[in-house]
Design a protein around this motif. Structure first.
Motif, PDB file in Angstrom:
ATOM      1  N   ALA A 116       0.844  -1.205   0.000  1.00 20.77           N
ATOM      2  CA  ALA A 116       0.000   0.000   0.000  1.00 20.77           C
ATOM      3  C   ALA A 116       0.879   1.255   0.000  1.00 20.77           C
ATOM      4  CB  ALA A 116      -0.916  -0.009   1.215  1.00 20.77           C
ATOM      5  N   ARG A 117       1.946   1.223   0.833  1.00 19.42           N
ATOM      6  CA  ARG A 117       2.812   2.410   0.920  1.00 19.42           C
ATOM      7  C   ARG A 117       3.452   2.702  -0.441  1.00 19.42           C
ATOM      8  NH1 ARG A 117       5.159   1.217   5.568  1.00 19.42           N
ATOM      9  NH2 ARG A 117       3.719   2.444   6.791  1.00 19.42           N
ATOM     10  N   GLN A 118       3.931   1.629  -1.094  1.00 21.28           N
ATOM     11  CA  GLN A 118       4.594   1.819  -2.390  1.00 21.28           C
ATOM     12  C   GLN A 118       3.620   2.375  -3.434  1.00 21.28           C
ATOM     13  OE1 GLN A 118       6.590  -1.709  -3.933  1.00 21.28           O
ATOM     14  NE2 GLN A 118       6.628  -0.808  -5.993  1.00 21.28           N
ATOM     15  N   MET A 119       2.387   1.880  -3.441  1.00 23.59           N
ATOM     16  CA  MET A 119       1.438   2.357  -4.444  1.00 23.59           C
ATOM     17  C   MET A 119       1.028   3.800  -4.170  1.00 23.59           C
ATOM     18  SD  MET A 119       1.800  -0.131  -6.193  1.00 23.59           S
ATOM     19  CE  MET A 119       1.283   0.757  -7.618  1.00 23.59           C
ATOM     20  N   GLU A 121       3.045   6.022  -2.873  1.00 19.14           N
ATOM     21  CA  GLU A 121       4.166   6.828  -3.380  1.00 19.14           C
ATOM     22  C   GLU A 121       4.109   6.941  -4.895  1.00 19.14           C
ATOM     23  OE1 GLU A 121       7.779   5.130  -1.772  1.00 19.14           O
ATOM     24  OE2 GLU A 121       7.122   5.719   0.240  1.00 19.14           O
ATOM     25  N   THR A 122       3.816   5.822  -5.564  1.00 21.66           N
ATOM     26  CA  THR A 122       3.756   5.835  -7.027  1.00 21.66           C
ATOM     27  C   THR A 122       2.686   6.815  -7.516  1.00 21.66           C
ATOM     28  OG1 THR A 122       4.261   3.497  -6.903  1.00 21.66           O
ATOM     29  CG2 THR A 122       3.565   4.298  -9.040  1.00 21.66           C
ATOM     30  N   GLN A 123       1.561   6.859  -6.819  1.00 23.93           N
ATOM     31  CA  GLN A 123       0.452   7.712  -7.266  1.00 23.93           C
ATOM     32  C   GLN A 123       0.627   9.175  -6.858  1.00 23.93           C
ATOM     33  OE1 GLN A 123      -2.220   6.832  -9.221  1.00 23.93           O
ATOM     34  NE2 GLN A 123      -1.007   4.989  -9.479  1.00 23.93           N
ATOM     35  N   SER A 124       1.589   9.435  -5.966  1.00 21.01           N
ATOM     36  CA  SER A 124       1.725  10.801  -5.457  1.00 21.01           C
ATOM     37  C   SER A 124       2.095  11.797  -6.554  1.00 21.01           C
ATOM     38  CB  SER A 124       2.766  10.861  -4.341  1.00 21.01           C
ATOM     39  OG  SER A 124       2.229  10.205  -3.237  1.00 21.01           O
ATOM     40  N   VAL A 156      -4.587  -1.898  -5.165  1.00 17.23           N
ATOM     41  CA  VAL A 156      -4.377  -0.633  -4.453  1.00 17.23           C
ATOM     42  C   VAL A 156      -4.191   0.497  -5.474  1.00 17.23           C
ATOM     43  CG1 VAL A 156      -2.977   0.574  -2.744  1.00 17.23           C
ATOM     44  CG2 VAL A 156      -3.249  -1.897  -2.569  1.00 17.23           C
ATOM     45  N   GLU A 157      -3.401   0.232  -6.503  1.00 17.39           N
ATOM     46  CA  GLU A 157      -3.128   1.263  -7.519  1.00 17.39           C
ATOM     47  C   GLU A 157      -4.435   1.764  -8.146  1.00 17.39           C
ATOM     48  OE1 GLU A 157      -1.276  -0.207 -11.110  1.00 17.39           O
ATOM     49  OE2 GLU A 157      -0.223   1.685 -11.384  1.00 17.39           O
ATOM     50  N   ASN A 158      -5.290   0.795  -8.497  1.00 14.70           N
ATOM     51  CA  ASN A 158      -6.543   1.143  -9.143  1.00 14.70           C
ATOM     52  C   ASN A 158      -7.432   2.025  -8.274  1.00 14.70           C
ATOM     53  OD1 ASN A 158      -8.003   0.531 -11.534  1.00 14.70           O
ATOM     54  ND2 ASN A 158      -7.073  -1.502 -11.371  1.00 14.70           N
TER      55      ASN A 158
END
Ligand code: ADP
Length: 267
Positions: A116-119, A121-124, A156-158
């Motif tokens: 969740a944390r990584q996704m 960050e990716t979406q930030s 999570v990304e979606n």
């Protein structure tokens, strides 16, 4: 209906078979209709950018042959249409891969926390381009679930991407160890909340249908394929998880994913 031996038939004798047969037929028909609809929708979704590409190619071969500025603009549009087709094909392939394995429960224990944390960050980056802030909240510790890392990342990304694209304001992503469910099993809960325009109640039950979008033009403009939540739903089926969507128009949307928690192993 007389009984085979000529005696009086017990109430409802023979009925269940007939009813069952009709039901089977109905569900077979429903499946067939869904399949035909799906093929028609997918073809339509691919045909639209393809028709636009053909149109631009013909214009570039004809009237705009020597127009340098038109060429640059048209090539940019053509690239974005080709990218849209690529996204659609990628999503269709993901969906069919997940559906093929839907009955196979993952056996690996993964920690949902770093995923969740990584996704987030990716979406930030996408979020800050749109003036959206993402806040991540999770108590320290691990959030172990049985799962396929890549598939859970996609879930999570979606959800975060949808909250950024269609919601906005501040997006809150939270992870928590939830109360036991009705069967007494501990749950891990992921919550994605936005304070955007929300979704009218009549749309909510249909959001996980393939190609269902509240506003097709806005989804297309945001690069959506209409398959994101269908992919989420099928992935969660495979993970024995649950998806709930609550929304209030003009107040925002809260999407909850619960997954059965696993015994924590060594870190
Ligand atoms: P898409 O590829 O269009 O984003 P999804 O299946 O992910 O497809 O979502 C379906 C539709 O649900 C979107 O087109 C959008 O209309 C609506 N939607 C999803 N999440 C939100 C949200 N957080 N706020 C408002 N609308 C949403």
């Amino acid at each position: 209906m007389p009984a085979p031996n000529g005696g009086p038939a017990p109430a409802g004798a023979g009925q269940p078979n007939v009813v069952l047969f009709l039901r089977d037929l109905t569900s077979a028909r429903r499946l067939e209709t869904m399949r035909v609809d799906f093929v028609a929708n997918a073809s339509h979704e691919l045909r639209t950018p393809l028709a636009s590409l053909v149109g631009f190619i013909e214009t570039l071969q004809g009237p705009a042959r020597n127009d340098t500025s038109a060429r640059e603009r048209f090539l940019a549009i053509m690239l974005s249409q080709a990218q849209r087709m690529t996204r659609l094909i990628d999503d269709l392939l993901s969906l069919s891969r997940i559906e093929l394995r839907e009955h196979v429960v993952p056996t690996q224990v993964v920690d949902l926390g770093p995923i969740a944390r990584q996704m987030v960050e990716t979406q930030s980056a996408l979020a800050s381009e749109r003036g959206v802030r993402i806040a991540f909240e999770a108590e320290a510790g691990r959030y172990p679930v049985l799962g396929e890392r890549d598939e859970l990342m996609r879930v999570v990304e979606n959800l975060v991407e949808n909250a950024v694209k269609y919601g906005g304001g501040t997006v809150r992503v939270g992870l928590a160890r939830a109360q036991d469910d009705r069967r007494g099993a501990a749950q891990i809960e992921l919550v994605v909340q936005d304070d955007g325009p929300g979704i009218a109640p009549e749309h909510i039950p249909r959001l996980t249908e393939r190609f269902y979008r509240v506003d097709v033009a806005s989804s297309r403009q945001q690069g959506g394929t209409g398959l994101g939540l269908a992919i989420v739903k099928h992935t969660l089926n495979r993970h024995r998880g649950r998806l709930t969507i609550e929304s209030t128009v003009d107040a925002g949307t809260t999407v909850r994913v619960s997954l059965p928690a696993q015994e924590d192993g060594p870190p």
